[in-house]
Design a protein around this motif. Structure first.
Motif, PDB file in Angstrom:
ATOM      1  N   TYR A 184     -24.007 -23.739  46.682  1.00  0.00           N
ATOM      2  CA  TYR A 184     -24.097 -22.709  45.617  1.00  0.00           C
ATOM      3  C   TYR A 184     -25.344 -23.088  44.730  1.00  0.00           C
ATOM      4  O   TYR A 184     -26.116 -22.067  44.270  1.00  0.00           O
ATOM      5  CB  TYR A 184     -22.981 -22.865  44.760  1.00  0.00           C
ATOM      6  N   GLU A 197     -28.642 -20.602  43.698  1.00  0.00           N
ATOM      7  CA  GLU A 197     -29.044 -20.030  42.321  1.00  0.00           C
ATOM      8  C   GLU A 197     -30.413 -20.516  42.106  1.00  0.00           C
ATOM      9  O   GLU A 197     -30.869 -19.625  41.488  1.00  0.00           O
ATOM     10  CB  GLU A 197     -28.042 -20.933  41.479  1.00  0.00           C
ATOM     11  N   GLY A 200     -28.787 -16.374  49.072  1.00  0.00           N
ATOM     12  CA  GLY A 200     -27.563 -16.937  49.529  1.00  0.00           C
ATOM     13  C   GLY A 200     -27.738 -17.320  50.994  1.00  0.00           C
ATOM     14  O   GLY A 200     -27.177 -18.185  51.740  1.00  0.00           O
ATOM     15  N   GLY A 227     -19.834 -21.279  49.068  1.00  0.00           N
ATOM     16  CA  GLY A 227     -20.861 -21.791  48.007  1.00  0.00           C
ATOM     17  C   GLY A 227     -21.937 -20.613  47.649  1.00  0.00           C
ATOM     18  O   GLY A 227     -22.224 -19.965  46.505  1.00  0.00           O
ATOM     19  N   ALA A 228     -22.370 -20.279  49.137  1.00  0.00           N
ATOM     20  CA  ALA A 228     -23.346 -19.105  48.772  1.00  0.00           C
ATOM     21  C   ALA A 228     -22.953 -17.956  48.520  1.00  0.00           C
ATOM     22  O   ALA A 228     -23.486 -17.204  47.730  1.00  0.00           O
ATOM     23  CB  ALA A 228     -24.175 -18.956  50.266  1.00  0.00           C
ATOM     24  N   PHE A 255     -20.149 -17.144  46.546  1.00  0.00           N
ATOM     25  CA  PHE A 255     -19.872 -17.293  45.056  1.00  0.00           C
ATOM     26  C   PHE A 255     -21.423 -16.856  44.240  1.00  0.00           C
ATOM     27  O   PHE A 255     -21.341 -16.341  43.373  1.00  0.00           O
ATOM     28  CB  PHE A 255     -19.385 -18.485  44.645  1.00  0.00           C
ATOM     29  N   SER A 256     -22.591 -17.484  44.857  1.00  0.00           N
ATOM     30  CA  SER A 256     -23.510 -17.364  44.082  1.00  0.00           C
ATOM     31  C   SER A 256     -24.043 -15.874  44.161  1.00  0.00           C
ATOM     32  O   SER A 256     -24.576 -15.219  43.099  1.00  0.00           O
ATOM     33  CB  SER A 256     -24.637 -18.287  44.540  1.00  0.00           C
ATOM     34  N   ARG A 272     -22.005 -13.925  41.920  1.00  0.00           N
ATOM     35  CA  ARG A 272     -22.286 -14.281  40.247  1.00  0.00           C
ATOM     36  C   ARG A 272     -23.625 -13.354  40.114  1.00  0.00           C
ATOM     37  O   ARG A 272     -23.544 -12.926  38.777  1.00  0.00           O
ATOM     38  CB  ARG A 272     -22.349 -15.780  40.403  1.00  0.00           C
ATOM     39  N   TYR A 282     -23.775 -25.448  34.771  1.00  0.00           N
ATOM     40  CA  TYR A 282     -23.525 -26.082  36.130  1.00  0.00           C
ATOM     41  C   TYR A 282     -22.988 -27.547  35.933  1.00  0.00           C
ATOM     42  O   TYR A 282     -22.296 -27.725  37.178  1.00  0.00           O
ATOM     43  CB  TYR A 282     -25.057 -25.991  37.229  1.00  0.00           C
TER      44      TYR A 282
END
Length: 374
Positions: A179, A183, A204, A237-238, A240-241, A244, A356
């Motif tokens: 993540y 970002e 991502g 994790g990717a 969610f980025s 977002r 973060y």
């Protein structure tokens, strides 16, 4: 969004503006002459010598026509800029014009107007950043080649069970690291491509790919292996980025944070002690809601998170049962409190970092073991 063609546009403007008054003056004189001809006040006299000398008496003077008003003067074509755009070109392509284009709700330039429309073209805009990231991954993996190795193999590491090595904390570490890389890459992509749509997905994919490459080094370790659980958490994790940075308002309202609690060594770089220091959480930020903008609640976050304890090898040897802590709590958003209005580079960097990282001992939590505290 950085203006891609700001320099050439400014240069063209500097060249054209000094010429515009002269062209406007010429247009004014031409319009005045036309008006005079229409009124019959400026007839030609071919018999008059060019020198202007004549023995004939001058004709009686007539009142000159009043000069036309500025509003009636039509400017010369091209004197003050390009001609009006046709309906089909009302929104120009970002590659060929500086004119504003409508942004998507997530703040990106639509693909049809973007300067970097494809995956590989976007990747090419962050060549230096990708080289740095690849070198970092290599620095983590290459030392393993100088230790005893085994043929490439897979290993089922489990998820969050008490019988797993790190009670699932290592899985959340994979998700958070991917993540964070996504970002960072998205920030650079968004800047270098002028906010081209698709940059979040590109970031991502690159982040998940780098972490998948890093996993290869685990696949040759005798006591480890290529873990599909790790790969799944990398993708999570990717993802969610990507969400977002594409779902309007989500970045302002929800954060994925890491908190590191100091131990006897202050900070442990690797191993189980490193994992035992970590607290992972999703923080719902009061600052992201307009209704709380004038309330002290804007400085607070609602937290849902996880950590584990008592899973060191020394704990297991003593027969101590590992503990899993799923918690809810309230945390102080120091970034919003201290740096939200900062105009300095350091202040803005601190504000971003605290989106973060959660500062230790700034939260009150209750977890599934009955523990109330930080």
């Amino acid at each position: 969004m950085r203006t891609r063609f700001g320099g050439p546009a400014a240069l063209a403007l500097a060249v054209c503006l000094p010429c515009a008054p002269a062209q406007a003056e010429t247009a004014t004189e031409t319009a005045a002459e036309d008006a005079a001809l229409e009124d019959g006040t400026a007839a030609e006299d071919e018999s008059t010598p060019e020198s202007g000398w004549s023995l004939a008496p001058a004709p009686p003077a007539e009142a000159a026509a009043p000069p036309p008003s500025p509003a009636s003067i039509e400017p010369a074509p091209g004197a003050y800029g390009p001609p009006p755009a046709s309906p089909s070109s009302a929104i120009p392509n970002a590659e060929t014009s500086d004119a504003a284009v409508p942004l998507t709700p997530s703040g990106h330039v639509p693909r049809e107007y973007a300067s970097h429309r494809g995956f590989f073209r976007q990747v090419g805009s962050i060549g230096t950043e990708m080289a740095i990231m690849t070198a970092y991954v290599g620095a983590q993996s290459i030392p393993k080649l100088f230790k005893p190795t085994a043929p490439f193999h897979f290993q089922n590491e489990g998820w969050f069970g008490k019988d797993t090595h790190n009670i699932g904390v290592d899985k959340l570490t994979h998700a958070f690291n991917t993540y964070l890389i996504a970002e960072l890459l998205h920030y650079r992509l968004h800047r270098n491509t002028g906010g081209s749509e698709g940059d979040a997905l590109t970031a991502g994919v690159l982040a998940a790919g780098l972490m998948a490459l890093n996993e290869v080094s685990d696949a040759i370790e005798p006591d480890s292996g290529y873990s599909m659980q790790d790969i799944t958490m990398n993708i999570a994790g990717a993802t969610f980025s990507v969400l977002r940075n594409t779902v309007p308002g989500l970045k302002e309202k929800l954060a994925f944070k890491l908190e590191i609690i100091p131990n006897g060594q202050i900070y442990s770089h690797v191993g189980k002690k490193h994992y035992e220091q970590q607290r992972f959480m999703f923080s719902l930020k009061g600052a992201g809601f307009e209704a709380l903008d004038r309330s002290p609640l804007k400085y607070l976050d609602l937290q849902v998170g996880y950590y584990a304890s008592n899973f060191l090898n020394s704990d297991r040897e003593k027969g101590i049962e590992p503990k899993r802590h799923l918690f809810v709590g309230v945390g102080l958003n120091l970034g919003e409190l201290l740096f939200a209005r900062s105009q300095s580079r350091v202040g803005r960097a601190a504000y971003s970092a605290l989106d973060y990282l959660q500062v230790p001992y700034t939260s009150l939590r209750y977890d599934t073991t009955g523990r109330l505290g930080n």
